[in-house]
Design an enzyme around this catalytic site. Structure first.
Site, short mmCIF file in Angstrom:
data_model
loop_
_atom_site.label_atom_id
_atom_site.label_comp_id
_atom_site.label_asym_id
_atom_site.label_seq_id
_atom_site.Cartn_x
_atom_site.Cartn_y
_atom_site.Cartn_z
N TYR A 218 -5.29 5.59 -8.86
CA TYR A 218 -6.41 4.75 -8.42
C TYR A 218 -7.69 5.13 -9.17
O TYR A 218 -8.47 4.25 -9.58
CB TYR A 218 -6.63 4.89 -6.90
CG TYR A 218 -5.66 4.05 -6.11
CD1 TYR A 218 -5.96 2.74 -5.78
CD2 TYR A 218 -4.42 4.55 -5.73
CE1 TYR A 218 -5.06 1.95 -5.07
CE2 TYR A 218 -3.52 3.78 -5.03
CZ TYR A 218 -3.85 2.48 -4.70
OH TYR A 218 -2.96 1.69 -4.01
N CYS B 26 0.81 -1.22 0.00
CA CYS B 26 0.00 0.00 0.00
C CYS B 26 0.85 1.28 0.00
O CYS B 26 1.68 1.48 0.88
CB CYS B 26 -0.88 -0.04 1.25
SG CYS B 26 -1.71 1.52 1.58
#
Ligand SMILES: N[C@@H](CCC(=O)N[C@@H](CS)C(=O)NCC(=O)O)C(=O)O
Length: 343
Positions: free
Chosen positions: A209, A64
């Site tokens: 994203y 992440c």
């Protein structure tokens, strides 16, 4: 797992309406939800969460980019021993992040973190169990990073932007001088750092994203163009800096700041993952962005906190094997080779 915990977990799953692996809204666009735990470690007198070298625990995923900011900051500030870390398995499924099972850990050599690490405080199997321990009514997403208070048994913060600020300033009284003096958000550069963060957060960190999770052609095209328009702007920042002063290698000039840390975690994933997996493929950092690429190689190869806390196995496997809607067969591309070009 105890029967009681199973029942509680089941009830919580029913309560939590969020579908973990569904990212885009009906209109095809991905919208990131605000983090819900926003307390802070503070050295103010009588603070609810005072700095302490033994009290807090960090839960991260090596995959992440938001957790990655915290890992790098923690290393740059010399907090690796004081703030232990647990690492989730790289695979995220419909129940979110999980810790490796006993079977997965069996036979692994000491220090092998290829499947993450076991949850040491409660023996939890899932990250979401921490969220429900902190707040049984929690109804948001179960994201990493999580900054956990072992004393109050709750989440201090699940917002990386806030956590890196706390690590930067609030432990300084407890650190050796050379680490206390590391300042990633120095007073004289704050407005420039904020300005760069604004540009980078929405259009690059989150932009990849919004591009990758888009489920309509229009949204995808709008977002991918925005990502590259802003990479162009960042390239220009480096060029302008260096035209003025050859040694201005960082985003704000000669000093490494949190703006570099925050940009790095997206750029280091760009060629290996975002180009193919999120279809951010109008160009590649290594071929189209010479200034950004030089800066990337400088951070990665010359400042140990960056390379030491970057794990390409977790990064590549997580995206390509978790997002089944994007990559149904879970094949992880081999290239590009190398992950980061050699300095
Ligand atoms: N605003 C958060 C975002 C963190 C975040 O989105 N983390 C992702 C991993 S990269 C996550 O855990 N996602 C799980 C989910 O959304 O279900 C932060 O910066 O700390």
């Amino acid at each position: 797992m105890s029967f009681l915990r199973f029942i509680r977990g089941f009830a919580n799953t029913q309560k939590n309406k969020i579908e973990i692996l569904k990212f885009a809204d009906k209109d095809g666009a991905y919208r990131r939800l605000p983090s819900q735990f926003r307390n802070a470690i503070s050295r103010e007198p009588n603070a609810e969460f005072p700095p302490d070298l033994n009290r807090y625990h960090l839960y991260v995923s090596f995959a992440c980019p938001w957790a990655h900011r915290v890992l790098i900051t923690r290393a740059l500030k010399g907090l690796v021993q004081a703030l232990p870390v647990s690492v989730v398995h790289w695979h995220m499924d419909e129940n979110g992040w999980r810790f490796p099972t006993k079977e997965e850990l069996l036979g692994l050599k000491n220090g092998d973190i290829s499947v993450g690490t076991a949850e040491p405080n409660y023996g939890f199997e899932r990250l979401k169990e921490l969220y429900f321990k902190a707040n049984p009514e929690y109804n948001g997403r179960f994201t990493v990073p999580v900054l956990w208070d072992k004393q109050k048994e709750t989440i201090v913060s699940n917002e990386s932007a806030d956590i890196i600020r706390m690590l930067n300033s609030e432990f300084n009284d407890l650190l050796p001088t050379d680490y206390a003096q590391v300042d990633l958000y120095p007073e004289n550069l704050r407005s420039r750092i904020d300005e760069i963060n604004d540009l980078v957060y929405d259009n690059i960190n989150n932009g990849v994203y919004k591009t990758g999770f888009a489920t309509s052609q229009e949204v995808y095209e709008k977002e991918v163009k925005k990502v590259f328009a802003h990479l162009d702007k960042v390239e220009q920042i480096f060029k302008t800096n260096q035209d003025k002063n050859h040694n201005d290698k960082f985003l704000t000039g000669t000093t490494l700041t949190e703006a570099d840390v925050r940009l790095f975690t997206t750029i280091v994933r760009f060629d290996p993952v975002y180009v193919q997996h999120f279809k951010c493929n109008i160009g590649m950092i290594r071929y189209q962005y010479p200034y950004i690429n030089d800066w990337l190689r400088l951070l990665y190869w010359k400042i140990p906190a960056f390379k030491d806390w970057t794990n390409f196995e977790h990064i590549k496997k997580h995206y390509t094997k978790s997002h089944k809607a994007i990559n149904p067969h879970g094949i992880t591309p081999v290239g590009p080779i190398p992950d980061v070009e050699i300095e």
